[in-house]
Scaffold this motif. Structure first.
Motif, PDB file in Angstrom:
ATOM      1  N   GLU A 120       0.988  -1.340  -0.073  1.00 17.45           N
ATOM      2  CA  GLU A 120      -0.068  -0.017  -0.371  1.00 17.45           C
ATOM      3  C   GLU A 120       0.748   1.310  -0.062  1.00 17.45           C
ATOM      4  O   GLU A 120       1.762   1.376   1.170  1.00 17.45           O
ATOM      5  N   ILE A 125      -2.150   0.640  -4.839  1.00 14.69           N
ATOM      6  CA  ILE A 125      -2.038  -1.003  -4.462  1.00 14.69           C
ATOM      7  C   ILE A 125      -0.827  -1.288  -5.438  1.00 14.69           C
ATOM      8  O   ILE A 125      -0.655  -1.415  -6.635  1.00 14.69           O
ATOM      9  N   SER A 209      -4.965 -14.789  -0.778  1.00 15.74           N
ATOM     10  CA  SER A 209      -5.521 -14.163  -1.991  1.00 15.74           C
ATOM     11  C   SER A 209      -6.158 -13.954  -2.910  1.00 15.74           C
ATOM     12  O   SER A 209      -6.548 -13.268  -2.957  1.00 15.74           O
ATOM     13  N   VAL A 212      -9.394 -12.303  -3.013  1.00 15.09           N
ATOM     14  CA  VAL A 212      -9.774 -11.112  -4.087  1.00 15.09           C
ATOM     15  C   VAL A 212      -8.924 -11.467  -5.095  1.00 15.09           C
ATOM     16  O   VAL A 212     -10.396 -11.092  -6.049  1.00 15.09           O
ATOM     17  N   THR A 213      -8.733 -12.325  -5.139  1.00 12.87           N
ATOM     18  CA  THR A 213      -8.221 -12.462  -6.798  1.00 12.87           C
ATOM     19  C   THR A 213      -8.780 -14.113  -7.244  1.00 12.87           C
ATOM     20  O   THR A 213      -9.263 -13.540  -8.895  1.00 12.87           O
ATOM     21  N   ARG A 216     -13.312 -12.081  -4.998  1.00 16.38           N
ATOM     22  CA  ARG A 216     -13.498 -11.449  -5.328  1.00 16.38           C
ATOM     23  C   ARG A 216     -14.314 -10.553  -4.168  1.00 16.38           C
ATOM     24  O   ARG A 216     -15.539 -10.013  -3.909  1.00 16.38           O
ATOM     25  N   ALA A 218     -13.310  -9.343  -1.060  1.00 17.22           N
ATOM     26  CA  ALA A 218     -12.638  -7.875  -0.893  1.00 17.22           C
ATOM     27  C   ALA A 218     -11.734  -7.794  -2.483  1.00 17.22           C
ATOM     28  O   ALA A 218     -11.163  -8.207  -3.405  1.00 17.22           O
ATOM     29  N   THR A 219     -11.127  -6.369  -1.760  1.00 15.19           N
ATOM     30  CA  THR A 219     -10.098  -6.031  -2.842  1.00 15.19           C
ATOM     31  C   THR A 219      -9.244  -6.193  -2.442  1.00 15.19           C
ATOM     32  O   THR A 219      -9.180  -5.496  -0.573  1.00 15.19           O
ATOM     33  N   TRP A 220      -8.197  -5.012  -2.415  1.00 14.55           N
ATOM     34  CA  TRP A 220      -6.595  -4.978  -1.946  1.00 14.55           C
ATOM     35  C   TRP A 220      -6.868  -3.796  -0.901  1.00 14.55           C
ATOM     36  O   TRP A 220      -6.586  -3.955   0.405  1.00 14.55           O
ATOM     37  N   GLU A 221      -7.413  -3.268  -0.654  1.00 16.37           N
ATOM     38  CA  GLU A 221      -7.713  -1.798  -0.036  1.00 16.37           C
ATOM     39  C   GLU A 221      -8.690  -2.558   1.061  1.00 16.37           C
ATOM     40  O   GLU A 221      -7.899  -2.410   1.829  1.00 16.37           O
ATOM     41  N   THR A 222      -9.915  -3.171   1.387  1.00 12.85           N
ATOM     42  CA  THR A 222     -10.249  -3.997   2.232  1.00 12.85           C
ATOM     43  C   THR A 222      -9.611  -4.593   2.671  1.00 12.85           C
ATOM     44  O   THR A 222      -9.883  -5.031   3.944  1.00 12.85           O
ATOM     45  N   LEU A 223      -8.811  -5.529   2.008  1.00 11.95           N
ATOM     46  CA  LEU A 223      -8.307  -6.660   3.293  1.00 11.95           C
ATOM     47  C   LEU A 223      -7.185  -5.982   3.584  1.00 11.95           C
ATOM     48  O   LEU A 223      -6.626  -6.822   4.769  1.00 11.95           O
TER      49      LEU A 223
END
Length: 269
Positions: A120, A125, A209, A212-213, A216, A218-223
């Protein structure tokens, strides 16, 4: 650097992930599935990742040593620990590697296979990962995803996929992971970023991961926000809750109902 860690098996089998952290290092290893096939080694993947993780941390205790050299030294030393095993077996215990190291004014990073490092920064990101494994055996991967997780057909398909991957693992035609020879370290993806550009970071196995990947959910930001607010163990609990809604892999085709998960969250004063 403040490092908080958590790891948890995906089911009843022993955990094949490993995570470690110090004031300057965060390391995650994700042991590769054997799918019940012969490995030539009597110790097993959990033993291998524990040995490799400890030796990587020891090798990188000297800040001047490059991450590549430290990983190569650790691979060589672990191989010496079990010379009675058949280390030439293509299924010899192996693992992905992700390392983040803080040094004055910058961070070094290394990824070998698909355990990512997420940074971050002031500009958003950045995801550092090595997805060469996704380019091989795609037809068998598609076949595996057609079956419900845990069925005999699914287990047989996973075994065929793993057997095919082994034939090209750690070869120029395939992809690279940490295994029995130090050569693999030279094929890792490495780099450096300025410290002022990093606000937080997470080093993780793909069991984390995938929230997110693949899922789907979560996003990287919310993770990263959940890691900051609730910690790594709470994040893994969230992943288990998501997986429990799809126990047979119909919404999210995958190799296991729940994958081993490991994460190190790095924050800074």
């Amino acid at each position: 650097m403040y490092v908080s860690v958590a790891t948890e098996p995906g089911g009843a089998a022993p955990n094949e992930d490993w995570v470690g952290g110090t004031q300057s290092l965060a390391i995650v290893l994700d042991g590769l599935s054997t799918a019940g096939l012969d490995t030539g080694c009597r110790h097993g993947v959990p033993w291998y990742v524990a040995q490799l993780g400890g030796h990587v941390m020891a090798a990188l205790a000297t800040p001047a040593r490059s991450l590549t050299d430290g990983l190569a030294e650790a691979l060589e030393k672990v191989a010496r620990l079990h010379p009675e095993c058949d280390l030439r077996n293509p299924g010899t215990p192996s693992a992905t590697v992700a390392i983040l190291r803080e040094r004055p004014e910058h961070f070094d990073h290394l990824v070998l296979a698909d355990s990512p490092i997420v940074l971050e920064g002031t500009d958003g990101i950045t995801v550092l990962t090595d997805l060469r494994v996704d380019d091989v055996c795609q037809d068998l991967r598609v076949e595996t995803e057609q079956f419900q997780t845990g069925t005999p057909e699914h287990r047989a398909s996973v075994a065929r996929l793993v057997a095919a991957q082994r034939k090209i693992r750690n070869t120029p035609e395939g992809y690279w992971v940490a295994a029995a020879t130090p050569e693999a370290a030279s094929h890792a993806l490495t780099g450096t970023v300025d410290a002022v550009d990093v606000r937080s970071a997470a080093v993780m196995s793909d069991g984390v991961s995938r929230l997110v990947t693949e899922y789907r959910m979560a996003t990287w930001e919310t993770l990263l926000t959940q890691l900051r607010d609730s910690g790594p163990a709470a994040l893994i609990r969230t992943i288990r809750e998501v997986e429990a809604t799809d126990p047979h892999g119909q919404r999210w085709p995958r190799y296991k109902a729940g994958d081993d998960a490991a994460v190190a969250f790095c924050s800074f004063a």
